[in-house]
Each structure stands twice: as structure tokens, then as C-alpha cells.
Design a protein around this motif. Structure first.
Motif, short mmCIF file in Angstrom:
data_model
loop_
_atom_site.label_atom_id
_atom_site.label_comp_id
_atom_site.label_asym_id
_atom_site.label_seq_id
_atom_site.Cartn_x
_atom_site.Cartn_y
_atom_site.Cartn_z
N ARG A 23 -9.79 27.20 22.07
CA ARG A 23 -10.76 28.43 22.71
C ARG A 23 -9.97 28.92 23.81
O ARG A 23 -9.67 30.01 24.01
CB ARG A 23 -12.14 27.67 23.07
CG ARG A 23 -12.71 28.98 23.98
CD ARG A 23 -14.16 28.29 24.00
NE ARG A 23 -14.69 28.97 25.45
CZ ARG A 23 -15.25 29.90 25.32
NH1 ARG A 23 -15.49 30.74 24.22
NH2 ARG A 23 -15.90 30.57 26.56
N VAL A 24 -9.51 27.94 24.79
CA VAL A 24 -8.89 28.31 26.05
C VAL A 24 -7.59 29.22 25.54
O VAL A 24 -7.26 30.13 26.46
CB VAL A 24 -8.44 27.17 26.83
CG1 VAL A 24 -7.52 27.40 28.03
CG2 VAL A 24 -9.95 26.52 27.33
N PHE A 25 -6.62 28.66 24.67
CA PHE A 25 -5.57 29.24 24.38
C PHE A 25 -5.84 30.94 24.03
O PHE A 25 -5.35 31.94 24.46
CB PHE A 25 -4.90 28.68 23.04
CG PHE A 25 -3.95 29.54 22.43
CD1 PHE A 25 -2.63 29.85 23.10
CD2 PHE A 25 -4.29 30.04 21.17
CE1 PHE A 25 -1.86 30.37 22.22
CE2 PHE A 25 -3.36 30.78 20.59
CZ PHE A 25 -1.97 30.88 20.89
N LEU A 26 -6.96 31.12 23.09
CA LEU A 26 -7.44 32.31 22.90
C LEU A 26 -7.87 33.25 23.84
O LEU A 26 -7.61 34.43 24.04
CB LEU A 26 -8.44 32.38 21.79
CG LEU A 26 -8.06 31.93 20.20
CD1 LEU A 26 -9.03 31.53 19.32
CD2 LEU A 26 -6.94 32.76 19.69
N VAL A 27 -8.87 32.77 24.81
CA VAL A 27 -9.34 33.35 25.79
C VAL A 27 -8.32 33.71 26.88
O VAL A 27 -8.27 34.89 27.39
CB VAL A 27 -10.39 32.27 26.55
CG1 VAL A 27 -10.69 33.08 28.00
CG2 VAL A 27 -11.66 32.45 25.78
N ALA A 28 -7.21 32.99 26.95
CA ALA A 28 -6.04 33.47 27.93
C ALA A 28 -5.14 34.22 27.24
O ALA A 28 -4.70 35.13 27.95
CB ALA A 28 -5.40 32.07 28.39
N SER A 29 -5.14 34.22 26.05
CA SER A 29 -4.05 35.06 25.40
C SER A 29 -4.57 36.29 25.16
O SER A 29 -3.93 37.29 24.98
CB SER A 29 -3.45 34.37 24.07
OG SER A 29 -2.79 33.18 24.31
N PHE A 30 -6.16 36.57 24.47
CA PHE A 30 -6.34 37.88 23.96
C PHE A 30 -7.78 38.14 24.81
O PHE A 30 -8.77 38.20 24.08
CB PHE A 30 -6.84 37.86 22.50
CG PHE A 30 -5.29 37.17 21.93
CD1 PHE A 30 -4.42 38.10 21.66
CD2 PHE A 30 -5.53 36.00 21.57
CE1 PHE A 30 -3.27 37.61 20.85
CE2 PHE A 30 -4.29 35.34 20.70
CZ PHE A 30 -3.27 36.35 20.45
N PRO A 31 -7.82 38.35 25.93
CA PRO A 31 -9.07 38.43 26.89
C PRO A 31 -9.86 39.64 26.43
O PRO A 31 -10.86 39.78 26.26
CB PRO A 31 -8.38 38.60 27.92
CG PRO A 31 -7.06 38.89 28.23
CD PRO A 31 -6.51 38.35 26.89
N THR A 32 -8.94 40.67 25.70
CA THR A 32 -9.80 41.97 25.31
C THR A 32 -10.43 41.82 24.15
O THR A 32 -11.57 42.16 23.80
CB THR A 32 -8.54 43.09 24.92
OG1 THR A 32 -7.68 42.54 24.42
CG2 THR A 32 -8.15 43.63 26.35
N TYR A 33 -10.02 40.78 23.30
CA TYR A 33 -10.83 40.35 22.03
C TYR A 33 -11.97 39.46 22.28
O TYR A 33 -13.15 39.30 21.63
CB TYR A 33 -10.03 39.84 20.95
CG TYR A 33 -9.21 41.01 20.42
CD1 TYR A 33 -9.68 42.02 19.36
CD2 TYR A 33 -7.90 41.00 20.83
CE1 TYR A 33 -8.93 42.98 18.76
CE2 TYR A 33 -6.91 42.20 20.48
CZ TYR A 33 -7.72 43.10 19.49
OH TYR A 33 -6.81 44.00 18.77
N THR A 34 -11.79 38.50 23.22
CA THR A 34 -12.68 37.32 23.34
C THR A 34 -13.71 37.46 24.55
O THR A 34 -14.84 36.95 24.42
CB THR A 34 -11.87 35.89 23.76
OG1 THR A 34 -11.12 36.13 24.90
CG2 THR A 34 -11.03 35.76 22.56
#
Lengths: 190, 372, 198
Positions: free
Chosen positions: B142-153
Motif C-alpha cells: 500500500r505504501v509503495f502505491l500511495v507514494a508512487s501513484f498519489p493521483t490514483y490512490t
């Protein structure tokens, strides 16, 4: 004892030679470095206030530059707005027209998150500020007209608020010291 | 490795059940990794069903993507590492489910897929596989995605098929407020009330608007929405009721123990009561702590992620410390940090100090006299 | 032949970053784009080469008791020269590398080579060692930057190379991405070096 003096002397010698070499190279490069920096600022000023031909420094609480056209009339002002962003200060060069409306802005220095806050340097963001007055230079959520950057409200707000505050300060300064320098010849004397 | 050792190892593998001797106490009940994991999967089903009911079939689809990606990734890595392939033990299934549960149903299909792959590959196998990971893999995903794709998450929340996103109804007619309660999650609304420029703005438009909005947020109807899950949010976290139902099953099966979630939730409850109001200490209504424990990922995190056997302390005292630490960090991040929700980071940070907690809470052997 | 070996050992077998784990700070901090990596690698290589030459020349003059301060003075001088020259003639790149140029002074690769090699070998060998280690350091930085720029920005050397609808994995160009990429590459190097180790 003499051994330690010898050690000290050798170190001194090496340091002295190093300093001499550095001083020589500094002499060569310093003028170019200063010139680079001046060019950079001039360029930024011209971007944010393209109407102006030359710029003139004015010392005040918020130091600013007066933009003059070919005939020496004041067409606007440029100054630096500094706001505290998500990870450090954001320095924005602001160009203001004579009517206290933003002509253009340029983010000069920022350390925001790449891909998010760092997008504040993009024209899509900075162009929004054109033709806004001090009241409108706020993000939409705070009642202004600036659309925030996705995922980086803090950055957009920092930029907007710093500009808005600086604009209000500029207004105060100009009212306190009215445009005494409107005559070209007084300007030359100054 | 000497010949003898090799032989011993082989014997051990062939006759694991016969020859393996564990340290005391020798428990009579035999419980396999497999049964524990599949029970957790079963316990997560009510939350999934509520997610599908609220957000439509897309919620199921994203969860399935997450699970398939996690299982395939685990199998592939175990094959590459020449290990026995143990995907049917269900641990990868849980990771995949939890990763998908952490995103809203409008996320593109590759969000749970990438998150699951990161969780399994970097969160788990880099450290040596199941049982060796210091941090919860799903949360790392989750942290990986939140940091990587903030516009989607972080943006693009969708309303449920039945209610608004925040679950808060505001009777005030201020554009900024109506915008907020219709587009932001409950925690984001509360976070906005801690933002001086936003508060000034709405209070100018309407006297005392910030306090009214706070009361509207911490009102009984809102909390009912939060409890049953009638709000926008991540697929698996919206319904506190469904998550509690599953957790009761696990508690009855003695798979999760009560200390971590209890102290986690209790700490959040107490701290939000003391510091939650916007008018100084103890200014919050007694309903606000309920808002905080039912909103966001707290239930999902406290019941299913903080209790992860691999990444939580072994000792009873340690689990209490761990729970309180998680609760404290969550509240700090919710109130002072940059994100509206802090459960993820709270659990991950506490995961990292689990070895320290274990070291300092090790029970004394009976009759132990410390060295002078 | 052995001179070539002195040079090539720095590329892979004794790579300063991946094998000796020296100079990790710039390898983490300045590897967010290939352009920065090459700039940093070039600057460090220049300093390394110059300090190796000078230190191997001076090695008989410098008493061993004060060798470390002497090395630092030599290295710091070359770094300052690079800093000033880049600021004057490569203004854009200098702005990007920022604080990391002065920090070459404390780059362990350079002091490490001065101490471990240049202080004990002749000038010719030290030149080859300096070039080799410098190129090895640059290669390592470029390797890390390759993945970070490709994944994190969808670009290589500032040119878009990914399909238009590619979503950059932002974490790759953030600080955690540096640690992840460096760690995974270190693991890969170990795997390639001893495939049978277990």
C-alpha cells in the motif's frame, strides 16, 4: 620536538600551495559565476514581466525591482515571494503590472516532491496566476481562483499564500512611498 | 555442510512430523500455517461482500486481480528460489486481498496487481519469505502505491452505490463545505477542520461553521453510516461491522488474540477524546472518538494487520505496548501529519521496533535472580 | 597487461559501489537521473584521478602521521576547483548537482583509493587505478539511475521512452526508490558473482 615542527611545516606547505592554486582559479571563475547568476535573475524577471525593458532595484522591507519600459515609465514590479512548502522553502519570482495584477510568475527554487509538488514549476500551474489580483491568488478551497496540483495541496497553497501576502505588502509599500520616480530625469538622478 | 548434517537434514524433511522437536511448551493442539491462513481469508469475506454490495462488482474484480497477482508472484519466486511452492497455504491470498482492500473501487486494474507484486517480492521474499518479513507485506504494498501513484490512490474517491463519500450530511449552504462532504472521505473532512486557512474561509462565510461541521461529523447518523459502511472509501475498510464480525470468528478460533486490537483501538479512542476537538483539550463530543475508530482503515488495520503473527510481538506485555504504540502513532499522524489517515504508517513503524519490544518485555523465568 | 588490469578491476570485480560499498551517499542521492549520474561520476572521476596522481607523487614527502589531513587538503582543493569550474562553465548541471559537488570531498571512494592505492603505488599505476575506479563509480551511478529514471519518470537521459500512457512509479525517483534500487542491484551483483553460493 623538531620532528613535530617538520610535520606542521609540511602540512602548512601543502595547504599554502593548495590555497594559492584555489585563489588563482577563483580569480578566473568568479566573474563568470556572478555574471551567470545575474543573467539568471534578469531572465526570470523578463519572463514574469515581459512588458519591461530594464529593471531597477528598490530597497524596502520587501525588496523589489521596478520594471521600466523604453521611455522610462514604470510598467510593473517584480519581487520574490517565499513560502514554506511541503519540504522546504519555495521561492517564486512574481511579476506585477502597474494595476497590482499578476503578470506572470516563475518558481525559481523548490525542493518539493518530484511528480507532485514539484509540478508547481510547470506552466499549467503557473499560468493560472496570470491576471489575478491579491484576493484571487488563493487556492479554490480557500476562496481563490487557483486550482491545486493533484496530491499536493500544501505546495499550491504555499505558493499562492506567499504570493498573496507579498502582493499585499507591495501594495502597502507603494502607498507609503508613492510613485515619486515617475519622471525619467529624477530616476536618472537616483 | 558435512555428510552427516546433510543426512540429518534429509531425514528431517522426510519425517518432519516424526522427528521435529519444538521448544517447550509442547502444545497439544496442532495448528498449521494453512488452517490459520484460510481462516483469516474466511474472516475477510464479510468485508468483501459489503464492499461488493456498496461499490459493485468492480470491488470483487480488483480483489481477484490482487489475489491472482500475489499468488502467481509467490509461486514464481519460490520456483526461482528452488523452494517448495506453498501458495496453497493461503498467505499470499491474504496479502493480495488486503492490498486490494486498501484501495478504492475506482482504481485502475493494475493498482492491486502492482501492489501485490511489490508486497510479495519486496515485502516478503527479499527478507526470506513467510516468517522472515519484518513488516506487514500488504501494508508495504500500500505504501509503495500511495507514494508512487498519489493521483490514483489519494484522489478520485467514488461514492457508494447508496450514499455520499464522506457519509456526513451538512445542512450549511457553503460551497466549500458541500464540496468537501461530497468529495472527501470522512477523515479528510476532519483533517480539513484542523487546517487554519480552510477554517477561516468557512467561518467567514458562515458564523461558527467549523464547529457546526465538526458536530455534524460527530453525529449519530454519521457514525451509523461509518459503522455499517455506508460511506466512500477503500474496498475493504468501509464497514466496521463486517470487519468486527470476521474478527469475532478469528477470536473464537483463537487465531487473533485480543490485546493488540483492544489496546490499539482503546488508545485511539482515548487520545481522540482528549485531543480531537478543535477548541482545545477535551472539547470533543463523546461521539467523536467513535467517529475516529470506525473511520478510515483503523478497524482493518487493528484487527487484521497489526495482529499479523509474523510482525507482532511474542510476549503479552509486548503486545500491549505494540497496540498502544500503533494507536498513538495513528492519532499523531491523523492530527498533525500530512496524510488524513495514519494507520498504515503507524503499524509499519511499530513493526520495525517489534524486536526491541520483545527484548524488553521478555518474561522472567520463575525464580530468576538478576545479576548484581 | 597488468596496467589494464589495474584499470578494469574497478569496473566489476572491485567496483567501488557494488563490491566495496563505498561512496553510497552520492550513489543514493544523485542517481535520480542518468544526466546527474554522469555529471557526478565525471566530477568524482576527475577528482579521483587528480588526487591519485598528486598523492602518488607526494607519497615520499608526506610523513605517514599526517597523511590523512594532507590527502584531505589535496582532495578538497581539487573538489573546489571542479566546483568553481562547473559553476562557471556548466551552470545548469551545477545547479542540479548542488550540494553534492562539495560533498565529493568526503566521498569515501576517493580517500579510500588515496589511502589504499595511491599512497603505496607509483604514478602510472595510480593513474590507471584512478580512471578505473572512477569509471566503475560512474557505471554504478548510471546503473542505479537507469532504473530510477526509467521507472520513476518514464525517461532516459531526459527523453520519454515509455509508451504515452505509462504511469511513472514515482517512488523510484524519491529517496526510498534509491535504497530499493541500490539494494536490489547489490543483490543481483552478489548473485552474478557467486551463482553457486548457498
Amino acid at each position: 620536538m623538531s620532528y613535530y615542527i617538520r610535520l606542521g611545516l609540511i602540512l602548512f606547505l601543502i595547504a599554502a600551495v593548495a590555497s594559492a592554486v584555489l585563489a588563482f582559479i577563483n580569480g578566473l571563475t568568479e566573474p563568470i559565476i556572478i555574471e551567470n547568476q545575474i543573467q539568471l535573475e534578469i531572465q526570470a524577471r523578463q519572463v514574469v514581466l515581459p512588458q519591461a525593458d530594464t529593471f531597477e532595484y528598490v530597497e524596502d522591507e520587501l525588496p523589489y525591482y521596478r520594471g521600466l519600459d523604453e521611455d522610462g515609465n514604470i510598467v510593473g514590479y517584480t519581487f520574490m515571494a517565499v513560502g514554506s512548502g511541503y519540504s522546504g522553502d519555495i521561492d517564486t519570482m512574481v511579476g506585477l503590472t502597474d494595476e497590482m495584477i499578476v503578470s506572470n510568475i516563475q518558481v525559481i527554487q523548490q525542493t518539493e516532491t518530484p511528480g507532485l509538488g514539484a509540478n508547481c514549476t510547470r506552466p499549467e500551474f503557473t499560468e493560472q496566476y496570470q491576471d489575478l489580483d491579491a484576493e484571487q491568488v488563493k487556492i479554490e478551497r480557500d476562496g481563490g481562483k487557483v486550482e491545486t496540483i493533484t496530491g499536493a495541496t500544501i505546495t499550491a497553497r504555499a505558493v499562492s499564500n506567499s504570493i498573496s501576502e507579498a502582493m499585499i505588502q507591495m501594495k502597502k509599500q507603494l502607498e507609503a512611498a508613492p510613485k515619486i520616480n515617475i519622471e525619467p530625469d529624477i530616476e536618472e538622478a537616483a | 555442510m558435512s555428510n552427516n548434517e546433510k543426512k540429518l537434514k534429509q531425514v528431517g524433511q522426510n519425517n518432519q512430523d516424526l522427528y521435529s522437536v519444538t521448544v517447550s511448551p509442547h502444545m497439544s493442539e496442532y495448528r498449521s500455517v494453512k488452517s490459520v491462513m484460510w481462516n483469516v481469508v474466511f474472516a475477510l469475506l464479510p468485508a468483501l461482500i459489503v464492499g461488493i454490495y456498496l461499490f459493485g462488482m468492480r470491488a470483487l474484480l480488483l480483489t481477484v486481480y490482487g489475489v491472482i497477482a500475489a499468488v502467481l508472484c509467490e509461486a514464481l519466486i519460490q520456483k526461482l528460489r528452488k523452494q517448495p511452492i506453498t501458495v496453497n497455504d493461503g498467505s499470499a491470498v491474504i496479502t493480495g486481498m488486503l492490498v486490494a482492500f486498501n484501495f478504492h473501487a475506482a482504481a485502475p486494474w493494475w493498482i492491486p496487481v502492482l501492489g501485490s507484486i511489490f508486497a510479495i517480492a519486496i515485502g516478503k521474499h527479499v527478507f526470506g519469505g513467510l516468517g522472515h518479513n519484518p513488516m506487514n507485506p500488504a501494508l508495504l504494498g500500500r505504501v509503495f502505491l500511495v507514494a508512487s501513484f498519489p493521483t490514483y490512490t489519494a484522489a478520485g474517491w467514488i461514492p457508494t452505490l447508496r450514499n455520499s463519500i464522506s457519509g456526513i450530511t451538512s445542512n450549511m449552504d457553503i460551497p466549500a463545505v458541500t464540496d468537501l462532504v461530497s468529495s472527501a472521505t470522512p477523515l479528510a473532512v476532519i483533517k480539513s477542520l484542523r487546517d487554519p486557512s480552510f477554517v477561516n474561509n468557512i467561518n467567514e462565510a458562515f458564523p461558527n461553521a467549523s464547529q457546526i461541521l465538526m458536530d455534524e461529523a460527530a453525529s449519530l447518523p454519521t457514525i451509523q453510516n461509518l459503522f455499517w459502511g455506508n460511506i466512500g472509501g477503500c474496498i475493504g475498510e468501509v464497514s466496521a461491522a463486517a470487519l468486527l464480525l470476521g474478527a469475532l470468528w478469528l477470536a473464537w478460533k483463537r487465531i487473533i488474540e485480543w490485546r493488540i486490537p483492544t489496546f490499539f483501538i482503546l488508545t485511539v479512542f482515548v487520545l481522540t477524546f482528549i485531543f480531537g476537538g478543535i477548541d482545545g483539550l477535551f472539547s470533543a463530543s463523546i461521539l467523536l472518538p467513535f467517529f475516529h475508530i470506525f473511520a478510515g482503515g483503523l478497524m482493518l488495520g487493528a484487527l487484521y494487520m497489526a495482529t499479523d503473527m509474523v510482525t507482532s510481538p511474542l510476549t503479552k506485555k509486548g503486545r500491549i505496548v505494540f497496540g498502544i504504540g500503533c494507536g498513538f502513532m495513528t492519532v499523531v499522524i491523523r492530527f498533525v501529519g500530512g496524510y488524513p489517515e495514519g494507520v498504515t504508517f503507524a503499524i509499519l513503524l511499530m513493526n520495525l521496533i517489534v524486536p526491541l519490544i520483545d527484548k524488553h518485555t521478555r518474561p522472567k523465568p520463575f525464580g530468576f535472580v538478576p545479576d548484581k | 597487461m597488468s596496467l589494464i588490469k589495474e584499470m578494469t578491476k574497478g569496473f566489476f570485480k572491485e567496483n567501488p559501489v557494488f563490491v566495496m560499498a563505498l561512496g553510497l551517499c552520492p550513489a543514493l542521492a544523485v542517481s535520480s537521473s542518468i544526466e546527474n549520474a554522469i555529471g557526478m561520476g565525471g566530477a568524482a572521476t576527475f577528482v579521483l584521478l587528480c588526487s591519485n596522481i598528486l598523492i602518488s607523487l607526494l607519497k615520499n614527502l608526506i610523513p605517514s602521521k599526517i597523511r590523512i589531513p594532507c590527502y584531505i587538503v589535496v582532495i578538497a582543493s581539487f573538489v573546489t576547483i571542479v566546483d568553481m569550474t562547473m559553476n562557471a562553465y556548466l551552470f545548469e548541471l551545477h545547479k542540479n548537482l548542488g550540494i553534492f559537488i562539495p560533498l565529493i570531498v568526503v566521498n569515501c571512494v576517493i580517500l579510500g583509493r588515496a589511502e589504499a592505492f595511491a599512497g603505496r603505488n607509483n604514478v602510472v599505476k595510480s593513474i590507471f587505478d584512478g580512471i578505473g575506479m572512477g569509471i566503475g563509480f560512474t557505471l554504478a551511478l548510471v546503473a542505479v539511475a537507469f532504473f530510477r529514471e526509467l521507472l520513476g519518470a518514464g525517461q532516459l537521459l531526459g527523453v520519454n521512452v515509455m509508451p504515452a500512457n505509462y504511469q511513472p512509479i514515482l517512488i523510484a525517483i524519491l529517496a526510498p526508490g534509491a535504497f530499493l534500487t541500490l539494494g536490489l542491484l547489490l543483490g543481483l551483483m552478489n548473485l552474478l558473482k557467486k551463482p553457486e553460493a548457498d
